[in-house]
Design an enzyme around this catalytic site. Structure first.
Site, PDB file in Angstrom:
ATOM      1  N   ARG A  18     -16.765  -6.726  -7.726  1.00  0.00           N
ATOM      2  CA  ARG A  18     -15.386  -7.190  -7.717  1.00  0.00           C
ATOM      3  C   ARG A  18     -15.175  -8.357  -6.750  1.00  0.00           C
ATOM      4  NH1 ARG A  18     -11.068  -4.650 -10.395  1.00  0.00           N
ATOM      5  NH2 ARG A  18      -9.204  -5.902 -10.018  1.00  0.00           N
ATOM      6  N   HIS A  43     -32.223  -2.448   0.929  1.00  0.00           N
ATOM      7  CA  HIS A  43     -33.267  -3.212   0.228  1.00  0.00           C
ATOM      8  C   HIS A  43     -32.650  -4.546  -0.176  1.00  0.00           C
ATOM      9  CE1 HIS A  43     -36.725  -3.245  -2.976  1.00  0.00           C
ATOM     10  NE2 HIS A  43     -36.458  -4.447  -2.506  1.00  0.00           N
ATOM     11  N   ARG A  45     -32.720  -7.556  -1.849  1.00  0.00           N
ATOM     12  CA  ARG A  45     -33.496  -8.273  -2.854  1.00  0.00           C
ATOM     13  C   ARG A  45     -33.168  -9.770  -2.834  1.00  0.00           C
ATOM     14  NH1 ARG A  45     -36.073  -5.240  -6.925  1.00  0.00           N
ATOM     15  NH2 ARG A  45     -35.829  -2.993  -6.646  1.00  0.00           N
ATOM     16  N   GLU A  79     -36.230  -2.292   3.311  1.00  0.00           N
ATOM     17  CA  GLU A  79     -37.236  -2.289   2.266  1.00  0.00           C
ATOM     18  C   GLU A  79     -37.322  -3.674   1.635  1.00  0.00           C
ATOM     19  OE1 GLU A  79     -35.912   0.575  -0.568  1.00  0.00           O
ATOM     20  OE2 GLU A  79     -36.439   2.297   0.680  1.00  0.00           O
ATOM     21  N   THR A 109     -35.140  -1.119 -10.690  1.00  0.00           N
ATOM     22  CA  THR A 109     -35.395  -0.459  -9.407  1.00  0.00           C
ATOM     23  C   THR A 109     -36.895  -0.372  -9.198  1.00  0.00           C
ATOM     24  OG1 THR A 109     -34.918   1.539  -8.091  1.00  0.00           O
ATOM     25  CG2 THR A 109     -35.413   1.858 -10.422  1.00  0.00           C
ATOM     26  N   HIS A 202     -37.074   8.286  -3.854  1.00  0.00           N
ATOM     27  CA  HIS A 202     -36.777   7.872  -5.232  1.00  0.00           C
ATOM     28  C   HIS A 202     -36.371   9.099  -6.036  1.00  0.00           C
ATOM     29  CE1 HIS A 202     -36.739   4.519  -8.118  1.00  0.00           C
ATOM     30  NE2 HIS A 202     -36.815   5.490  -9.010  1.00  0.00           N
ATOM     31  N   HIS A 225     -29.377   6.415  -4.699  1.00  0.00           N
ATOM     32  CA  HIS A 225     -28.694   6.518  -5.993  1.00  0.00           C
ATOM     33  C   HIS A 225     -28.106   7.900  -6.261  1.00  0.00           C
ATOM     34  CE1 HIS A 225     -27.801   5.597 -10.181  1.00  0.00           C
ATOM     35  NE2 HIS A 225     -28.371   6.747 -10.501  1.00  0.00           N
TER      36      HIS A 225
END
Length: 248
Positions: A18, A43, A45, A79, A109, A202, A225
């Site tokens: 948003r 993490h 990215r 990470e 992922t 994970h 998650h």
């Protein structure tokens, strides 16, 4: 006690969808810690689809302040892929731990560990540079024993097990989960004999954690998650508390 480090990527994903600062990453990270979590994981990215560069440093300053005020030691775990980009970010932010993860461009992922037969030499270079800055290094791995035999020569302090196969088996049935858990147990026992620390992450959740928390030598789990998904049902603080209960 096995430590719980909460991955806050999903909070940043929702915010970025948003624009602006809702939800507030720092405010919710504080709620996570007040509920009892032992660390925060990010993490960042390259495409910044969740954690942005500025978040890395905003969280660092928040955690420094939180540790000072509460007289606690909350760990900061970053990470990322072994690359010049991530190395520069780690050396500037100076987290407590850097977890090196193989990244495939365009992946949704992380879904596999390193193959040390081809990745070991490159990893060793990055690990040494990060450790020289006083930062602990973990590497993302699966349970293949032949591959794990090469961990020692990389110099890594810890291995973070990719627990997707265990979680997916447990989703089918606890019995299947128990069967897959045995491969993690053998791998963990091998790493213990090598004096290498053990992390995991994970798709771990409050259903499969009671079994996985029995893994020999397990020091830390990093969960994002599923914890955040469960928080949509029960609230963020309650989700963290239930994960801690399941873990310990």
């Amino acid at each position: 006690m096995v430590h719980l480090s909460v991955n806050v990527n999903k909070i940043a994903t929702l915010r970025n969808s948003r624009g602006g600062n809702h939800p507030d990453l720092i405010y919710l990270s504080k709620l996570i810690l007040e509920a009892g979590a032992h660390g925060i994981t990010v993490h960042p990215r390259e495409d910044e689809r969740h954690i942005k560069r500025r978040d890395v440093f905003d969280l660092r300053e928040f955690l420094h302040s939180y540790n000072r005020d509460k007289k606690k030691k909350i760990e900061y775990n970053m990470e990322g892929e072994p690359s010049p980009r991530f190395l520069d970010l780690v050396l500037e932010a100076k987290p407590d731990q850097a977890t090196l993860v193989p990244v495939t461009p365009g992946e949704i992922t992380s879904d596999h560990g390193f193959d040390l037969k081809k990745d070991s030499s490159e990893l060793k270079t990055y690990i040494q540079k990060i450790q020289n800055a006083g930062i602990r290094v973990s590497i993302f791995m699966e349970t293949d024993l032949e591959n794990l035999k090469l961990v020692k020569e990389t110099g890594a302090d810890r291995v973070e097990f990719y627990t997707g196969p265990y979680a997916h088996a447990f989703d089918q049935s606890p019995e299947q989960g128990k069967s897959v858990f045995e491969s993690f147990k053998k791998a963990a026992e091998f790493l213990q004999n090598q004096k290498i620390g053990i992390n995991a992450g994970h798709d771990l959740d409050h259903f499969n954690l009671p079994l996985f928390s029995r893994l020999p030598g397990l020091e830390e789990v990093s969960i994002g998650h599923r914890l955040m998904s469960y928080a949509l049902e029960v609230g963020l603080a309650q989700s963290v508390r239930e994960y801690l209960k399941a873990l310990n």
